[in-house]
Structures are given as C-alpha cells and as structure tokens.
Design a protein around this motif. Structure first.
Motif, PDB file in Angstrom:
ATOM      1  N   THR A 201       0.897  -0.968   0.118  1.00 58.03           N
ATOM      2  CA  THR A 201      -0.117   0.090  -0.216  1.00 58.03           C
ATOM      3  C   THR A 201       1.246   1.337  -0.334  1.00 58.03           C
ATOM      4  O   THR A 201       0.609   1.863  -1.087  1.00 58.03           O
ATOM      5  N   THR A 202       2.130   1.187   0.948  1.00 56.19           N
ATOM      6  CA  THR A 202       2.730   2.416   0.776  1.00 56.19           C
ATOM      7  C   THR A 202       3.652   2.505  -0.496  1.00 56.19           C
ATOM      8  O   THR A 202       3.248   4.456  -1.133  1.00 56.19           O
ATOM      9  N   ALA A 203       3.648   1.595  -0.794  1.00 52.99           N
ATOM     10  CA  ALA A 203       4.518   1.842  -2.721  1.00 52.99           C
ATOM     11  C   ALA A 203       3.463   2.161  -3.208  1.00 52.99           C
ATOM     12  O   ALA A 203       4.046   3.144  -4.308  1.00 52.99           O
ATOM     13  N   HIS A 204       2.709   1.877  -3.313  1.00 55.53           N
ATOM     14  CA  HIS A 204       0.918   2.389  -4.349  1.00 55.53           C
ATOM     15  C   HIS A 204       0.917   3.819  -4.484  1.00 55.53           C
ATOM     16  O   HIS A 204       0.196   4.322  -5.594  1.00 55.53           O
ATOM     17  N   GLU A 205       0.753   4.340  -2.474  1.00 50.26           N
ATOM     18  CA  GLU A 205       0.548   5.541  -2.836  1.00 50.26           C
ATOM     19  C   GLU A 205       1.698   6.404  -3.014  1.00 50.26           C
ATOM     20  O   GLU A 205       1.655   7.256  -3.309  1.00 50.26           O
ATOM     21  N   LEU A 206       3.063   6.103  -2.549  1.00 51.39           N
ATOM     22  CA  LEU A 206       4.647   7.035  -3.684  1.00 51.39           C
ATOM     23  C   LEU A 206       4.585   7.011  -5.200  1.00 51.39           C
ATOM     24  O   LEU A 206       4.404   8.052  -5.283  1.00 51.39           O
ATOM     25  N   GLY A 207       3.775   5.779  -5.756  1.00 52.89           N
ATOM     26  CA  GLY A 207       3.639   6.331  -6.733  1.00 52.89           C
ATOM     27  C   GLY A 207       2.604   6.967  -7.142  1.00 52.89           C
ATOM     28  O   GLY A 207       2.893   8.107  -8.152  1.00 52.89           O
ATOM     29  N   HIS A 208       1.237   7.258  -6.494  1.00 55.89           N
ATOM     30  CA  HIS A 208       0.290   8.267  -7.218  1.00 55.89           C
ATOM     31  C   HIS A 208       0.784   9.413  -6.637  1.00 55.89           C
ATOM     32  O   HIS A 208       1.336  10.606  -7.543  1.00 55.89           O
ATOM     33  N   TRP A 209       1.824   9.910  -5.943  1.00 54.93           N
ATOM     34  CA  TRP A 209       2.376  11.262  -5.444  1.00 54.93           C
ATOM     35  C   TRP A 209       3.800  11.562  -6.172  1.00 54.93           C
ATOM     36  O   TRP A 209       3.730  12.393  -6.570  1.00 54.93           O
ATOM     37  N   LEU A 210       4.552  10.425  -6.856  1.00 54.83           N
ATOM     38  CA  LEU A 210       5.880  10.759  -7.852  1.00 54.83           C
ATOM     39  C   LEU A 210       4.612  11.141  -8.851  1.00 54.83           C
ATOM     40  O   LEU A 210       5.659  11.683  -9.771  1.00 54.83           O
ATOM     41  N   PHE A 211       4.006   9.802  -9.439  1.00 56.49           N
ATOM     42  CA  PHE A 211       3.590  10.662 -10.527  1.00 56.49           C
ATOM     43  C   PHE A 211       2.039  11.695 -10.679  1.00 56.49           C
ATOM     44  O   PHE A 211       2.024  11.740 -12.039  1.00 56.49           O
ATOM     45  N   GLY A 212       2.343  12.521  -9.712  1.00 57.45           N
ATOM     46  CA  GLY A 212       1.422  13.881  -9.873  1.00 57.45           C
ATOM     47  C   GLY A 212       0.184  13.930 -10.320  1.00 57.45           C
ATOM     48  O   GLY A 212      -0.864  14.667 -10.721  1.00 57.45           O
ATOM     49  N   ASP A 213      -0.433  12.967  -9.944  1.00 56.17           N
ATOM     50  CA  ASP A 213      -2.063  12.344  -9.933  1.00 56.17           C
ATOM     51  C   ASP A 213      -2.942  12.575  -9.131  1.00 56.17           C
ATOM     52  O   ASP A 213      -4.291  11.671  -9.137  1.00 56.17           O
ATOM     53  N   ALA A 214      -2.154  13.569  -8.150  1.00 55.96           N
ATOM     54  CA  ALA A 214      -3.299  13.466  -6.803  1.00 55.96           C
ATOM     55  C   ALA A 214      -4.385  14.044  -7.341  1.00 55.96           C
ATOM     56  O   ALA A 214      -5.445  14.151  -6.364  1.00 55.96           O
ATOM     57  N   TYR A 215      -4.876  14.708  -8.419  1.00 56.58           N
ATOM     58  CA  TYR A 215      -6.059  15.703  -8.499  1.00 56.58           C
ATOM     59  C   TYR A 215      -7.117  14.437  -9.193  1.00 56.58           C
ATOM     60  O   TYR A 215      -8.007  15.281  -9.882  1.00 56.58           O
ATOM     61  N   ASP A 216      -7.003  13.160  -9.214  1.00 63.79           N
ATOM     62  CA  ASP A 216      -7.788  12.419 -10.814  1.00 63.79           C
ATOM     63  C   ASP A 216      -7.877  11.491  -9.604  1.00 63.79           C
ATOM     64  O   ASP A 216      -7.532  10.268  -9.630  1.00 63.79           O
ATOM     65  N   THR A 217      -9.507  11.660  -9.411  1.00 58.99           N
ATOM     66  CA  THR A 217     -10.476  10.831  -8.748  1.00 58.99           C
ATOM     67  C   THR A 217     -10.637   9.676  -9.627  1.00 58.99           C
ATOM     68  O   THR A 217     -11.717   9.255  -9.117  1.00 58.99           O
TER      69      THR A 217
END
Length: 371
Positions: A201-217
């Motif tokens: 889960t941590t690595a998955h959330e890291l991926g979301h952060w690194l790829f800059g898709d924080a607002y892509d709900t």
C-alpha cells in the motif's frame, strides 16, 4: 473556516473517537443540543469551547479551522468495503496533512518536493524503469531490500503516517498539500493490515505521489494497474529478486519463494506474483505456489522472518527529528510536539532545551528594558 465545515469535522472526529454528543457535551460543559447545533453548522463556537473540544477529541485546533485538504488521491480497499471504512482514513489524512502544513509554515522543515518530470507509466516496462530511476535517487543498493520504507518515501517527498484504522478499514490513501514552501505529499497507511500489505500500500501511494495524479479522482483501472506495477518493482527490483532466487537454487521452490518474500518483506501473494512477472516461475508453478502459503513456522524453520518498519504508529525519521529539534529550540511547546508525534515519543524522552543564543538573550533584554 465556515461553521458548516467545522461542524462536519467535529461530527466525524466525535464518531471516530466513539463518543456521543452527550458525552462530548459533558466533557466540555455543553449540553447535547448545543453540540448538535455546532455539528449542523448553525451555532457559533467560542474560542474556549473549541479548545476544549479539540482536547477532548484528541485533535489539534488547526484540524478544525484550517482549509480542507484536496480530495483523497486513492483509497486502497476491497470494492465490497462500505463507505464507513473510509471515515477514519479521511479523518487521519486531514489531521496529518494539517500537522504537516503547520510544521512547514512554522519553518520546522521544508518539504522535499517532487520530480516534476514523472508521469504515470503507460506500460509495465515504463513502470519498472520508473521504479529503477527512483531507487537510484535513494542511493545505496538500487536492487536490494528497502527496510526503511517510510524514510525512503520521505526522501522522495512523501510524508507517511502508519496508524491503526481497524482490520476492516481502508488500506491507506494520500493527498497533496500546498504550502508556502512548495507541495508536500502526505499519506496515511492502516497499520492494522499485515506487514506485506502495508508495504505494498505504501509503495502504491508513493507511486500516486511521484506521478503527480493527486487530483485524478477518476483514474482508470489501467492507470491503477501501472501504479501497482511500479509499486512491486520498487519494493522488489528484478535484479535483486533474481539474485536471491539464484542464491538458494538448491532449495525446494516453496522455500525459495519464502526466501524472496522475507528478503523483500512482501506478502506471499505479492512475492509469487513478482516471481511470475519476472518469468522465474511458469504459470503452473505459480498456481501451485499460491496454494502453499507458508506459516510463520515455515519461515522460522528456514531462519527467515517477515518484519516491517511500519509499526502500530510510526512517522518518518526526518520528520520526527525536525519536530524534536523545533522543541529543543522552543519553536514547539512540549504538548504540541507530543501531539504531532502521535505518542511515538513520551514526555520523559523529550530532548533538553538548547542553550539560548546571544541574539535571543539580547532580544529578551531589549524587550524587558522597554517595559
């Protein structure tokens, strides 16, 4: 902060704390009706009342009055989980994001930022390349295990809180937090899940952060699959897994797979899936191994042990150090630093206060002479 938003946060904090309107009212000197009106956003809250409410519910005042964080990037949970399981996660995300934003605004630390060139991979190969690229940024062995996953995330700009959210709660989520010093990634992981799942889960959330898709709900299932591919290659790189697999070439296959799972701190299913991804086992072997999940005793028999740095409540080393340094230099009070550090440090473990500088003594003297 408008009254309606404050009321909503109060209601959620009360529910997560397992308290009724009656019990909250009794603790702060209000009747149940007054608490209900506050939660509905139809009654003003006095400063003294808000301070008492925050103390009773174990939340900082900033949690109730700061601007809301953006929508949650992602929640890793079973599709059959009810919406109720996300309440605790959303509350902790709001709370921890508020703490991070406050610490940055006070100059306690500066967010690491994010590589602006990273984009969500479109192929598994791109996901693997991205994982290798970010592993190299961390230094050390780019193909070895990552025992300090929380600290690795911090180096890449994601500040991680592991905290209990219930065995049936959501796995975790992350948000982006805008600060005057730049954007910070904030994630909360459910430490009630097993160790391997917490790390994935941590690595998955890291991926979301690194790829800059924080607002892509409305991220597509394919995009989620690519983030998951990044996550497994980040935790268990190809060269490292192949090396471990060959080191124990004389062992039976289930034991070899157990060695990979323990070495890279993966769940059994994640370890077997990665062996299949890397063509180290064929589909038939994969199916057989999936049906032979080892017990803790099997790991111990081989001298192996699954472990995790994401304990019951844990925070990144750098974040903790910065907060304690701020306390030592009297930027943070004892009560506030203990609250921010979520019980990971006790009052008798706080460091000594740093000696006052000449500048501070001079400023204090000038201030005294003017009175």
């Amino acid at each position: 902060m408008d009254k309606e938003e404050l009321g909503q946060r109060l209601a959620i904090a009360r529910e997560v704390a397992g308290m009724t309107q009656d019990s909250v009212g009794a603790a702060v000197g209000l009747d149940r009706t007054a608490v209900g009106l506050i939660e509905k956003g139809t009654r003003n809250v006095k400063v003294g009342e808000l301070l008492k409410l925050a103390e009773v519910l174990g939340r900082p005042v900033a949690f109730f009055v700061e601007p809301a964080i953006p929508a949650v990037v992602s929640r890793r949970q079973s599709p059959t989980d009810s919406h109720e399981t996300t309440k605790s996660l959303d509350l902790e995300l709001q709370h921890f994001a508020s703490d991070v934003r406050e610490m940055v605004s006070m100059g306690v630390f500066t967010p690491s930022g994010r590589d602006g060139d990273a984009r969500t991979p479109r192929t598994v190969k791109q996901a693997e390349n991205a994982a290798s690229r970010f592993r190299r940024q961390l230094g050390g062995d780019p193909s070895g295990p990552l025992p300090g996953l929380s600290d690795a995330c911090e180096k890449l700009g994601l500040y991680l809180l592991a905290t209990p959210l219930g065995a049936q709660g959501a796995d975790g989520g992350c948000v982006e937090v805008e600060t005057d010093a730049g954007v910070a990634g904030v994630a909360v992981i459910n430490s009630d899940k097993d160790a391997g799942r917490r790390r994935m889960t941590t690595a998955h959330e890291l991926g979301h952060w690194l790829f800059g898709d924080a607002y892509d709900t409305n991220a597509s299932l394919e995009a989620e699959r690519m983030v998951s591919a990044f996550a497994i290659h980040f935790l268990a790189p190809r060269l490292g897994v192949e090396r471990v697999w060959q080191e124990v070439a004389g062992w039976p296959e289930p034991d070899r797979a157990a060695k990979v799972a323990a070495e890279f701190q993966l769940s059994w299913s994640a370890a077997i899936a990665q062996l299949r991804n890397l063509n180290l086992v064929d589909f038939e072997q994969y199916e057989l191994l999936m049906g032979k999940q080892p017990t803790r005793g099997d790991f111990l028999r081989l001298g192996l042990q699954l472990r995790s740095d994401l304990g019951s409540v844990s925070l990144p080393t750098g974040f903790v150090a910065a907060c304690l340094d701020a306390y030592a230099h009297e930027t943070l009070t004892a009560s506030r630093v203990l609250q921010v550090l979520r019980g990971t440090v006790s009052s008798d473990e706080l460091p000594d206060l740093a000696p006052a500088s000449a500048e501070r003594w001079h400023a204090a003297f000038l201030g005294h002479s003017r009175r």
